[in-house]
Scaffold this motif. Structure first.
Motif, PDB file in Angstrom:
ATOM      1  N   UNK A  89      38.330  48.590  47.162  1.00 55.92           N
ATOM      2  CA  UNK A  89      38.442  47.130  47.088  1.00 55.92           C
ATOM      3  C   UNK A  89      39.338  46.609  48.211  1.00 55.92           C
ATOM      4  N   UNK A  90      40.454  47.285  48.443  1.00 55.56           N
ATOM      5  CA  UNK A  90      41.361  46.859  49.506  1.00 55.56           C
ATOM      6  C   UNK A  90      40.714  47.019  50.879  1.00 55.56           C
ATOM      7  N   UNK A  91      39.903  48.057  51.038  1.00 53.75           N
ATOM      8  CA  UNK A  91      39.159  48.209  52.292  1.00 53.75           C
ATOM      9  C   UNK A  91      38.200  47.037  52.508  1.00 53.75           C
ATOM     10  N   UNK A  92      37.495  46.647  51.440  1.00 53.12           N
ATOM     11  CA  UNK A  92      36.566  45.519  51.551  1.00 53.12           C
ATOM     12  C   UNK A  92      37.306  44.220  51.870  1.00 53.12           C
ATOM     13  N   UNK A  93      38.475  44.029  51.259  1.00 54.70           N
ATOM     14  CA  UNK A  93      39.263  42.825  51.528  1.00 54.70           C
ATOM     15  C   UNK A  93      39.676  42.761  52.995  1.00 54.70           C
ATOM     16  N   UNK A  94      40.068  43.903  53.519  1.00 57.32           N
ATOM     17  CA  UNK A  94      40.453  43.956  54.931  1.00 57.32           C
ATOM     18  C   UNK A  94      39.243  43.732  55.838  1.00 57.32           C
ATOM     19  N   UNK A  95      38.144  44.373  55.510  1.00 58.77           N
ATOM     20  CA  UNK A  95      36.941  44.298  56.340  1.00 58.77           C
ATOM     21  C   UNK A  95      36.346  42.893  56.373  1.00 58.77           C
ATOM     22  N   UNK A  96      36.373  42.210  55.204  1.00 58.05           N
ATOM     23  CA  UNK A  96      35.703  40.911  55.103  1.00 58.05           C
ATOM     24  C   UNK A  96      36.688  39.739  55.025  1.00 58.05           C
ATOM     25  N   UNK A  97      37.965  40.021  55.199  1.00 57.60           N
ATOM     26  CA  UNK A  97      38.981  38.978  55.342  1.00 57.60           C
ATOM     27  C   UNK A  97      39.056  38.039  54.134  1.00 57.60           C
ATOM     28  N   UNK A  98      39.242  38.616  52.943  1.00 57.77           N
ATOM     29  CA  UNK A  98      39.488  37.775  51.768  1.00 57.77           C
ATOM     30  C   UNK A  98      40.760  38.228  51.061  1.00 57.77           C
ATOM     31  N   UNK A  99      41.318  37.307  50.258  1.00 56.35           N
ATOM     32  CA  UNK A  99      42.499  37.618  49.461  1.00 56.35           C
ATOM     33  C   UNK A  99      42.074  38.062  48.059  1.00 56.35           C
ATOM     34  N   UNK A 100      43.001  38.724  47.381  1.00 55.45           N
ATOM     35  CA  UNK A 100      42.777  39.184  46.011  1.00 55.45           C
ATOM     36  C   UNK A 100      43.853  38.579  45.117  1.00 55.45           C
ATOM     37  N   UNK A 101      43.436  37.840  44.091  1.00 56.90           N
ATOM     38  CA  UNK A 101      44.363  37.354  43.069  1.00 56.90           C
ATOM     39  C   UNK A 101      44.309  38.337  41.907  1.00 56.90           C
ATOM     40  N   UNK A 102      45.378  39.091  41.723  1.00 55.35           N
ATOM     41  CA  UNK A 102      45.422  40.120  40.687  1.00 55.35           C
ATOM     42  C   UNK A 102      46.160  39.581  39.470  1.00 55.35           C
ATOM     43  N   UNK A 103      45.423  39.371  38.398  1.00 51.23           N
ATOM     44  CA  UNK A 103      45.965  38.816  37.159  1.00 51.23           C
ATOM     45  C   UNK A 103      46.424  39.970  36.263  1.00 51.23           C
ATOM     46  N   UNK A 104      47.731  40.130  36.141  1.00 54.19           N
ATOM     47  CA  UNK A 104      48.286  41.218  35.329  1.00 54.19           C
ATOM     48  C   UNK A 104      48.912  40.657  34.051  1.00 54.19           C
ATOM     49  N   UNK A 105      48.194  39.750  33.409  1.00 53.04           N
ATOM     50  CA  UNK A 105      48.676  39.100  32.191  1.00 53.04           C
ATOM     51  C   UNK A 105      49.032  40.110  31.100  1.00 53.04           C
ATOM     52  N   UNK A 106      48.307  41.235  31.072  1.00 54.62           N
ATOM     53  CA  UNK A 106      48.510  42.209  29.991  1.00 54.62           C
ATOM     54  C   UNK A 106      49.420  43.367  30.420  1.00 54.62           C
ATOM     55  N   UNK A 107      50.140  43.173  31.513  1.00 56.50           N
ATOM     56  CA  UNK A 107      50.968  44.245  32.052  1.00 56.50           C
ATOM     57  C   UNK A 107      52.034  44.758  31.099  1.00 56.50           C
ATOM     58  N   UNK A 108      52.548  43.896  30.243  1.00 56.10           N
ATOM     59  CA  UNK A 108      53.621  44.303  29.329  1.00 56.10           C
ATOM     60  C   UNK A 108      53.139  45.261  28.243  1.00 56.10           C
ATOM     61  N   UNK A 109      51.832  45.295  27.999  1.00 58.78           N
ATOM     62  CA  UNK A 109      51.308  46.213  26.979  1.00 58.78           C
ATOM     63  C   UNK A 109      50.449  47.304  27.612  1.00 58.78           C
ATOM     64  N   UNK A 110      50.504  47.419  28.929  1.00 53.54           N
ATOM     65  CA  UNK A 110      49.644  48.361  29.653  1.00 53.54           C
ATOM     66  C   UNK A 110      50.235  49.766  29.644  1.00 53.54           C
ATOM     67  N   UNK A 111      49.376  50.783  29.865  1.00 53.03           N
ATOM     68  CA  UNK A 111      49.874  52.156  30.001  1.00 53.03           C
ATOM     69  C   UNK A 111      50.807  52.278  31.206  1.00 53.03           C
ATOM     70  N   UNK A 112      51.735  53.207  31.114  1.00 50.39           N
ATOM     71  CA  UNK A 112      52.614  53.444  32.250  1.00 50.39           C
ATOM     72  C   UNK A 112      51.812  53.970  33.442  1.00 50.39           C
ATOM     73  N   UNK A 113      52.241  53.608  34.620  1.00 44.67           N
ATOM     74  CA  UNK A 113      51.662  54.087  35.879  1.00 44.67           C
ATOM     75  C   UNK A 113      50.211  53.640  36.069  1.00 44.67           C
TER      76      UNK A 113
END
Length: 279
Positions: A89-113
């Protein structure tokens, strides 16, 4: 976090811009982007992340400006992004020049790492968004974002022009929870309670004749009922229950046999009896 995503869209996009979204995905995000006049480009979401072949093809055809993603405990499936998918995904973002909005709303209940795009990317093309409503209280509308340095002033100006400021009393209360370790301890209790609720809800769903389209994880279950859940939703409403039919999570509102359940609110046998009789 909802406001943060809106700020990102208003700051970086203009009407008519193509935006990649995950499907199934959050219906409010689809509606919000549509209201802003964006061209929504759905990418099927699987266990490891978005369908990379479809995503690459859409990038070639439409040159998107933004990709909105829930990397960890995706809503509604509960899937979490794999490192290999994140790298591509990061390769595609670099190749096609777009930004990524990463919504980590559930981060507090997510698995470690768990894998985060913004952690791998170092906030070069990613904007990290999160909040506290899923771990503290829904009406504590406090969120935050972290962005590449060259975007910060633009995002800040957009926030000031739209809402000026946010309630300082709740911000101070949250700061106290963090500083005194209350948020961390509360998070541990919530994760334990959620695991118990999830096990209970999964058992009741299976006993009612439903199956899971994705491995149960996080707050939500992606349940296959075997019937059109738009029709099922009306039947359940007549019984006094409000459910989330699968069509809500598709940009084109296609009929679907899937529905999203909240593990915290589906632990009562009476709900599943009503559902089974409505199938």
């Amino acid at each position: 976090a909802t406001q943060a995503l809106d700020i990102v869209s208003r700051a970086l996009l203009k009407a008519g811009d193509p935006v990649l979204v995950e499907e199934p995905g959050w219906s409010v995000e689809f509606a919000r982007l549509d209201a802003l006049g964006m061209r929504v480009l759905p990418v099927p979401r699987g266990p490891d992340g978005p369908d990379l072949e479809v995503m690459a093809r859409l990038c070639e055809l439409h040159s998107p400006r933004l990709f909105v993603s829930v990397s960890v405990l995706h809503n509604p499936t509960g899937y979490s992004l794999s490192p290999a998918s994140a790298h591509r995904i990061l390769q595609l973002a670099q190749q096609h020049d777009f930004y990524i909005a990463e919504d980590d709303t559930y981060g507090h209940i997510a698995p470690e790492h768990a894998t985060r795009l913004s952690a791998l990317d170092g906030l070069a093309r990613t904007i990290y968004v999160s909040g506290f409503s899923k771990i503290l209280a829904p009406n504590w509308r406090i969120g935050y974002l972290a962005a590449p340095p060259h975007l910060v002033e633009r995002l800040l100006d957009t926030k000031l022009l739209s809402t000026l400021t946010t309630p300082s009393l709740l911000e101070k209360a949250l700061a106290l929870c963090i500083e005194q370790g209350q948020l961390r301890r509360h998070g541990e209790r919530i994760r334990q309670a959620l695991a118990q609720a999830r096990a209970r809800s999964v058992q009741l769903a299976l006993e009612a004749g439903c199956t899971f389209a994705a491995e149960p994880a996080g707050m939500f279950g992606w349940v296959d009922t075997g019937v059109d859940t738009d029709v099922l939703a009306q039947r359940m409403l007549d019984e006094g229950y409000l459910i989330a039919p699968g069509a809500l999570f598709h940009a084109t509102r296609q009929p679907c046999t899937l529905m999203r359940i909240n593990f915290g609110t589906t632990q009562e046998p009476a709900f599943w009896r009503a559902l089974r009789s409505s199938l």
